[in-house]
Design a protein around this motif. Structure first.
Motif, PDB file in Angstrom:
ATOM      1  N   GLY A  37       0.228  -1.127  -0.227  1.00 35.32           N
ATOM      2  CA  GLY A  37       0.092  -0.778   0.121  1.00 35.32           C
ATOM      3  C   GLY A  37       0.788   1.057   0.015  1.00 35.32           C
ATOM      4  N   PRO A  38       0.129   2.541  -0.452  1.00 31.20           N
ATOM      5  CA  PRO A  38       1.400   3.501  -0.278  1.00 31.20           C
ATOM      6  C   PRO A  38       1.429   4.139   1.560  1.00 31.20           C
ATOM      7  CG  PRO A  38      -1.465   3.994  -1.697  1.00 31.20           C
ATOM      8  CD  PRO A  38      -0.790   3.000  -0.922  1.00 31.20           C
ATOM      9  N   GLU A  39       3.050   4.743   1.057  1.00 32.40           N
ATOM     10  CA  GLU A  39       2.929   4.763   2.287  1.00 32.40           C
ATOM     11  C   GLU A  39       3.329   6.223   2.036  1.00 32.40           C
ATOM     12  OE1 GLU A  39       5.807   1.412   3.823  1.00 32.40           O
ATOM     13  OE2 GLU A  39       7.110   2.665   3.623  1.00 32.40           O
ATOM     14  N   PHE A  40       3.257   7.048   3.492  1.00 33.48           N
ATOM     15  CA  PHE A  40       3.153   8.592   3.487  1.00 33.48           C
ATOM     16  C   PHE A  40       4.599   9.125   3.507  1.00 33.48           C
ATOM     17  CE2 PHE A  40       1.985  12.747   4.748  1.00 33.48           C
ATOM     18  CZ  PHE A  40       2.752  13.362   5.863  1.00 33.48           C
ATOM     19  N   LEU A  41       5.204  10.461   3.491  1.00 33.47           N
ATOM     20  CA  LEU A  41       6.131  10.742   2.825  1.00 33.47           C
ATOM     21  C   LEU A  41       6.220  12.266   3.013  1.00 33.47           C
ATOM     22  CD1 LEU A  41       7.472   9.795  -1.205  1.00 33.47           C
ATOM     23  CD2 LEU A  41       7.962   8.882   1.148  1.00 33.47           C
ATOM     24  N   THR A  42       5.155  13.323   2.649  1.00 32.63           N
ATOM     25  CA  THR A  42       5.322  14.502   3.165  1.00 32.63           C
ATOM     26  C   THR A  42       3.988  15.816   2.810  1.00 32.63           C
ATOM     27  OG1 THR A  42       6.086  16.616   2.810  1.00 32.63           O
ATOM     28  CG2 THR A  42       6.130  15.676   0.893  1.00 32.63           C
ATOM     29  N   TYR A  43       3.519  16.083   3.597  1.00 32.65           N
ATOM     30  CA  TYR A  43       2.392  17.129   3.535  1.00 32.65           C
ATOM     31  C   TYR A  43       2.844  18.594   3.816  1.00 32.65           C
ATOM     32  CZ  TYR A  43      -1.800  18.960   5.200  1.00 32.65           C
ATOM     33  OH  TYR A  43      -3.095  19.858   5.647  1.00 32.65           O
ATOM     34  N   PHE A  44       1.821  18.792   2.848  1.00 29.33           N
ATOM     35  CA  PHE A  44       2.106  20.333   2.461  1.00 29.33           C
ATOM     36  C   PHE A  44       0.307  20.867   2.335  1.00 29.33           C
ATOM     37  CE2 PHE A  44       5.390  21.573   0.402  1.00 29.33           C
ATOM     38  CZ  PHE A  44       6.270  20.185   0.456  1.00 29.33           C
ATOM     39  N   GLN A  45      -0.100  21.906   3.782  1.00 26.99           N
ATOM     40  CA  GLN A  45      -0.656  22.850   3.258  1.00 26.99           C
ATOM     41  C   GLN A  45      -0.825  24.571   3.239  1.00 26.99           C
ATOM     42  OE1 GLN A  45      -2.996  22.679   7.916  1.00 26.99           O
ATOM     43  NE2 GLN A  45      -4.241  24.394   6.897  1.00 26.99           N
ATOM     44  N   ASN A  46      -1.398  24.372   1.811  1.00 27.25           N
ATOM     45  CA  ASN A  46      -1.167  25.595   0.791  1.00 27.25           C
ATOM     46  C   ASN A  46       0.712  25.491   0.657  1.00 27.25           C
ATOM     47  OD1 ASN A  46      -3.155  27.135   0.470  1.00 27.25           O
ATOM     48  ND2 ASN A  46      -3.255  27.045   2.712  1.00 27.25           N
ATOM     49  N   GLU A  47       1.289  26.349   1.138  1.00 29.41           N
ATOM     50  CA  GLU A  47       2.877  26.118   0.368  1.00 29.41           C
ATOM     51  C   GLU A  47       3.483  25.877   1.577  1.00 29.41           C
ATOM     52  OE1 GLU A  47       1.214  29.080   1.068  1.00 29.41           O
ATOM     53  OE2 GLU A  47       2.013  30.181   2.278  1.00 29.41           O
ATOM     54  N   ALA A  48       2.814  26.090   2.819  1.00 27.07           N
ATOM     55  CA  ALA A  48       3.882  25.398   3.801  1.00 27.07           C
ATOM     56  C   ALA A  48       3.915  23.771   4.258  1.00 27.07           C
ATOM     57  CB  ALA A  48       3.162  25.367   5.053  1.00 27.07           C
ATOM     58  N   GLN A  49       5.013  22.517   4.237  1.00 31.89           N
ATOM     59  CA  GLN A  49       5.420  21.985   5.191  1.00 31.89           C
ATOM     60  C   GLN A  49       5.322  21.423   6.176  1.00 31.89           C
ATOM     61  OE1 GLN A  49       9.359  20.197   3.606  1.00 31.89           O
ATOM     62  NE2 GLN A  49       8.506  18.282   2.335  1.00 31.89           N
ATOM     63  N   LEU A  50       3.940  20.778   6.157  1.00 34.63           N
ATOM     64  CA  LEU A  50       4.072  20.633   7.502  1.00 34.63           C
ATOM     65  C   LEU A  50       3.804  19.380   8.251  1.00 34.63           C
ATOM     66  CD1 LEU A  50       0.464  21.912   8.284  1.00 34.63           C
ATOM     67  CD2 LEU A  50       2.157  23.257   8.346  1.00 34.63           C
ATOM     68  N   ASP A  51       4.917  18.850   7.476  1.00 40.26           N
ATOM     69  CA  ASP A  51       4.879  17.275   7.733  1.00 40.26           C
ATOM     70  C   ASP A  51       5.636  16.582   6.485  1.00 40.26           C
ATOM     71  OD1 ASP A  51       5.878  14.210   9.323  1.00 40.26           O
ATOM     72  OD2 ASP A  51       3.258  13.911   9.830  1.00 40.26           O
ATOM     73  N   LYS A  52       7.086  16.091   7.297  1.00 37.02           N
ATOM     74  CA  LYS A  52       7.988  15.921   6.564  1.00 37.02           C
ATOM     75  C   LYS A  52       8.419  14.344   7.006  1.00 37.02           C
ATOM     76  CE  LYS A  52      11.829  18.317   7.245  1.00 37.02           C
ATOM     77  NZ  LYS A  52      13.054  19.941   6.511  1.00 37.02           N
ATOM     78  N   SER A  53       7.906  13.522   7.885  1.00 44.48           N
ATOM     79  CA  SER A  53       8.508  12.963   8.397  1.00 44.48           C
ATOM     80  C   SER A  53       8.347  11.584   8.203  1.00 44.48           C
ATOM     81  CB  SER A  53       7.630  12.659   9.271  1.00 44.48           C
ATOM     82  OG  SER A  53       6.638  12.516   9.398  1.00 44.48           O
TER      83      SER A  53
END
Lengths: 112, 114
Positions: free
Chosen positions: B42-58
């Motif tokens: 299954g897919p695995e999370f890499l990173t998340y952006f809210q608008n231009e802000a990278q809120l999670d790159k864990s």
């Protein structure tokens, strides 16, 4: 440590019958569960979801059941149609975390 | 466009090359996610952006992976000095809101590192 498990890699069902896909999870913090469907060479598409405050959600031919005590959910498709042949992924998230945790998928084959 | 668009669809890179994968989300979607999907998983999370802000790159596997979304729309995932274990499908998804999990996915970029 797999937090979301789909133990059946594949499932074959006769057209017109019910398809039941299963998913187990280990993290009790999960409070939102989703099923996605994926055709080859395409991205996953959202199918149906359920919040942990419910035990059933229905949308047309698709019903998701949630058993919180067993940490188990299932997707029922009835009646199954040839176009339902795809890989189905179960995914879970916690309200405090926007990451989706996915199972490995179950390939559903609908036989004519 | 009507859906999430990713390019290139297929990329073959020699080990050690740098690659850049582009994602054009649905217009108006504030949330953008990158996932990595290995064969049979299954897919695995890499990173998340809210608008231009990278809120999670864990979820980024190493410092060779870098993602940006400078103007809050198009995003680029860059992988430096590619390794064979980077071979996977990279999925981009967007959503109008955060937290529901109802993501709209692109078709993915399949990266093969030789």
């Amino acid at each position: 440590d797999q937090q979301v498990k789909q133990n059946s890699p594949s499932l074959s069902v006769q057209e017109g019958r019910i398809s039941i896909l299963n998913c187990d999870y280990t993290n009790s913090m999960f409070d939102y569960f989703l099923w996605y469907k994926k055709y080859p060479a395409e991205g996953p598409t959202f199918l149906i979801s359920i919040s942990s405050i419910k035990d059933k959600n229905e949308d047309g031919r698709f019903t998701v059941f949630l058993n919180k005590s067993a940490k188990h959910l299932s997707l029922h498709i009835v009646p199954s149609q040839p176009g339902d042949s795809a890989v189905y992924f179960c995914a879970a998230s916690a309200v405090s975390n926007y990451q989706l945790i996915w199972g490995a998928g179950t390939k559903l084959i609908i036989k004519p | 466009g009507a859906g999430v668009s990713q390019s290139p669809r297929y990329k073959v890179a020699k080990r050690g090359q740098d690659v850049a994968l582009r994602c054009d989300p649905i217009s108006g979607h504030v949330s953008l996610f990158w996932y990595q999907q290995a064969l049979g998983q299954g897919p695995e999370f890499l990173t998340y952006f809210q608008n231009e802000a990278q809120l999670d790159k864990s979820g980024l596997p190493s410092d060779r992976f870098f993602a940006e979304r400078p103007e809050g729309s198009v995003s680029t995932l860059k992988i430096q000095r590619t390794q064979q274990e980077d071979s996977a499908v990279y999925l981009c998804a967007s959503s109008l809101v955060v937290g529901t999990g109802e993501l709209f996915f692109g078709e993915g970029s399949r990266l093969t590192v030789l």
